[in-house]
Enzyme design. Structure first.
Site, PDB file in Angstrom:
ATOM      1  N   THR A 199       0.829  -1.215   0.000  1.00  0.00           N
ATOM      2  CA  THR A 199       0.000   0.000   0.000  1.00  0.00           C
ATOM      3  C   THR A 199       0.859   1.260   0.000  1.00  0.00           C
ATOM      4  O   THR A 199       0.404   2.324  -0.428  1.00  0.00           O
ATOM      5  CB  THR A 199      -0.957   0.018   1.210  1.00  0.00           C
TER       6      THR A 199
ATOM      7  N   ARG B 286       9.729   1.164  -1.520  1.00  0.00           N
ATOM      8  CA  ARG B 286      10.764   1.998  -0.907  1.00  0.00           C
ATOM      9  C   ARG B 286      11.948   1.111  -0.576  1.00  0.00           C
ATOM     10  O   ARG B 286      11.776   0.045  -0.002  1.00  0.00           O
ATOM     11  CB  ARG B 286      10.252   2.714   0.350  1.00  0.00           C
TER      12      ARG B 286
ATOM     13  N   SER C 190      10.638  10.153   0.955  1.00  0.00           N
ATOM     14  CA  SER C 190      10.229  10.971   2.089  1.00  0.00           C
ATOM     15  C   SER C 190      11.419  11.314   2.988  1.00  0.00           C
ATOM     16  O   SER C 190      12.347  11.977   2.563  1.00  0.00           O
ATOM     17  CB  SER C 190       9.108  10.262   2.867  1.00  0.00           C
TER      18      SER C 190
ATOM     19  N   ASP D 240      10.282  15.731   1.606  1.00  0.00           N
ATOM     20  CA  ASP D 240       9.247  15.846   0.560  1.00  0.00           C
ATOM     21  C   ASP D 240       8.082  16.693   1.032  1.00  0.00           C
ATOM     22  O   ASP D 240       7.051  16.783   0.359  1.00  0.00           O
ATOM     23  CB  ASP D 240       8.776  14.473   0.079  1.00  0.00           C
TER      24      ASP D 240
ATOM     25  N   ASP E 294       5.738  16.623   3.287  1.00  0.00           N
ATOM     26  CA  ASP E 294       4.378  16.202   3.645  1.00  0.00           C
ATOM     27  C   ASP E 294       4.207  16.083   5.161  1.00  0.00           C
ATOM     28  O   ASP E 294       3.100  15.907   5.641  1.00  0.00           O
ATOM     29  CB  ASP E 294       3.962  14.916   2.918  1.00  0.00           C
TER      30      ASP E 294
ATOM     31  N   THR F 179      -3.634   2.788  11.040  1.00  0.00           N
ATOM     32  CA  THR F 179      -2.497   3.688  10.875  1.00  0.00           C
ATOM     33  C   THR F 179      -2.203   3.948   9.397  1.00  0.00           C
ATOM     34  O   THR F 179      -2.229   3.038   8.577  1.00  0.00           O
ATOM     35  CB  THR F 179      -1.250   3.063  11.534  1.00  0.00           C
TER      36      THR F 179
END
Length: 595
Positions: free
Chosen positions: A49, A53, A149, A305, A307, A377
């Site tokens: 999902t 990475r 990230s 990144d 976020d 989560t």
């Protein structure tokens, strides 16, 4: 992959279009580096999902050109099959500043173009929230962001958004993973023709304009503040966030912040931080040193990144970094106040948080009359939960998870560190106008809703059998029975356990949901159990969630205590951690590491 290692290597050399990684594999193989080859070749990097990475180097278990091409081909085929009018709706692709990011974004574009799918390729560096924003604004079929990230510099990743502009959830992850395995033969070998293609469209400036317009909607019209009243220092952690954050500051009516010069501009080497994550110890040291030099009251930070968001305040000479949950609480109250001032019905307001995040918003919701919903989560669940609630007629202007991720407004159903920076700065300035500070305001909220304190950490365990035995023991060591034949502990230390929710596949159980005792939340592939317990002698309570990590050899725990007596809550947490380590985990006997 159970094939002989030589076969795995030969297949790699046959398929890999990149001369550099092919030579790397040839060199290792010719030098009989069997151990290294086993690590790189034996297992394939798993698509889940969170997309992909991993470490950037040659091999089936790593991030490289071949893996990106195969993944893009599989994703494209799956999207064409499952999303209506996918070819004409197109795919949005963005990338950060990491090594290989730009090339991998173009290789992704090439794979879609080879299947006659329109591609909206962002020109230059963008922060992650630009991709879901663009997917929604352009009504695209899906989105891909090339980023790792806040991972270390040697990593990169491939993040996927579905047509609803939210990160993918099941069954799409499994479906895409299967599709990748059906499209392993590269149809594209380089990205040289991508920009010239009539199917490649550059909407970057239009999307940025739309994104900044959406940020202007977050400008708090009910708050009064002087944009020059406070001095802020901002760090972008060597990432892509600075141009977006500085523009957001301008939109909100602030004078420019002081950037941390050493960390202001994109640098894939991340020279000043080992882990470019604002949560890591020492990550804000340079920003705090800059703030001390400039006399700034607040430090603001986004991860590379942009976020995620973090902040620290100078409290009488001592710098205090807010936890993810404290920021979540501050934002939630700000959103509640803004919503209330709009005179909309409070019963239509909902806020969402992951189940391992603080329950302080739950307490706030009970007192103030709005609705609180928790979910599994990750923003893939927070975003989808928000969309479901909107479908049911509610407004969901805020959602968060304790890992410093915050979602604002209705345009992006994902975390956005730039939006969070803008909202925090407005909050701090408006509090200054009232003669107070963010820290003092947080103490006011504790007085109003009760004191909440978190103690989150983990145990390191590299043996899956030990992990299984620990959870088996937890499910058989007490007298709280379940419909699955388990017997959970009825106490932890001096606290009596009031409820148990087991969200593990094969063990699903919720002691509060009679008569079925089925959990209200979806089940997790990894172990995940949540306990609520309370004291007989005072109003102290805890929520303890223990779960396995999907990506690291860890048993994570999320512990929150609450009550009217701050000292009692604080000491209670220490006692619970001791019992967790010594009795439940048998940390010494099982050889568990601690951070």
């Amino acid at each position: 992959m159970s094939a002989p290692l030589e076969d795995l290597v030969k297949e790699w050399l046959r398929l890999d279009p990149n001369e550099s990684t092919r030579k790397d594999v040839e060199h290792l193989w010719n030098n009989n580096a069997v151990g290294e080859m086993e690590r790189r070749m034996r297992t394939r990097i798993e698509f889940g999902t969170a997309g992909l990475r991993g470490k950037m180097e040659a091999g089936w278990s790593r991030m490289n050109d071949l893996i990106v091409i195969q993944t893009s081909q599989g994703l494209c085929a799956y999207v064409l099959k499952h999303v209506e009018n996918a070819a004409t709706r197109g795919v949005v692709i963005g990338h950060d500043h990491r090594h290989n990011s730009e090339r991998w974004a173009k290789l992704t574009a090439a794979a879609f173009i080879a299947n006659n799918v329109k591609v909206y390729l962002h020109n230059g560096l963008v922060h992650t929230p630009m991709v879901p924003f663009s997917v929604k604004a352009l009504n695209a079929a899906c989105g891909v962001m090339i980023t790792a990230s806040h991972n270390p510099k040697q990593d990169n990743g491939y993040k996927v958004y579905w047509e609803n502009a939210v990160q993918i959830i099941g069954p799409h992850d499994v479906g895409i993973a299967q599709s990748i395995m059906q499209h392993l033969e590269p149809r594209v070998h380089d990205a040289s023709q991508v920009i010239e293609s009539g199917l490649c469209i550059d909407c970057t400036e239009e999307m940025k304009k739309g994104y900044f317009h959406s940020l202007s909607n977050l400008r708090a019209k009910t708050l009064s503040f002087d944009g020059a009243s406070l001095a802020f220092v901002n760090t972008s952690m060597h990432g892509v966030g600075d141009p977006f954050t500085s523009k957001a500051f301008e939109i909100a009516g602030f004078t420019p912040y002081t950037p941390v010069k050493e960390q202001q501009h994109p640098d894939p080497e991340f020279p000043t931080v080992k882990f470019p994550n604002p949560e890591e110890k020492g990550a804000l040291d340079l920003a705090i040193a800059t703030a001390n030099t400039k006399g700034a009251s607040y430090v603001l930070a986004q991860d590379p990144d942009a976020d995620r968001f973090s902040a620290a305040e100078n409290c009488d000479g001592k710098w205090v970094t807010f936890t993810g949950d404290q920021l979540g609480t501050l934002f939630a109250y700000h959103v509640f106040e803004t919503y209330k001032a709009s005179r909309k019905p409070i019963g239509k307001l909902v806020m969402v948080a992951s189940t391992v995040s603080s329950k302080m918003i739950e307490a706030m919701a009970q007192i103030e009359g709005f609705r609180f919903v928790d979910c599994l989560t990750g923003f893939k669940f927070i975003g989808n939960t928000a969309l479901d609630l909107v479908q049911a007629g509610y407004e969901v202007p805020f959602g968060y998870e304790e890992a410093i991720g915050y979602m604002f407004g209705s345009e992006i159903r994902d975390k956005d560190g730039v939006a969070a920076t803008m909202v925090f700065a407005q909050l701090a300035a408006s509090l200054r106008a009232r003669g107070t500070t963010v820290s003092a305001h947080l103490q006011e909220l504790y007085r109003r809703y009760g004191y909440f304190e978190t103690s989150n950490s983990y145990f390191i365990c590299t043996d899956p059998l030990v992990i299984e035995n620990i959870f088996r023991k937890i499910r058989s060591s007490g007298d709280m029975g379940s419909s699955q034949g388990c017997s959970y502990p009825s106490s932890i230390g001096r606290l009596q356990i009031q409820s148990v929710v087991d969200l593990t596949e094969g063990h699903g159980y919720d002691s509060t949901n009679a008569p079925t005792y089925q959990p209200k939340l979806p089940l997790s592939l990894g172990h995940m159990i949540q306990f609520r317990a309370s004291s007989d002698s005072d109003d102290s309570r805890i929520v303890l969630t223990i779960r396995t990590s999907g990506t690291e050899p860890k048993i994570k725990y999320y512990l929150e205590g609450s009550g009217s007596n701050r000292q009692a809550v604080h000491s209670l947490l220490g006692g619970v951690v001791d019992v967790l380590a010594e009795d439940w985990m048998n940390a010494a006997e099982n050889g568990l590491g601690r951070p």
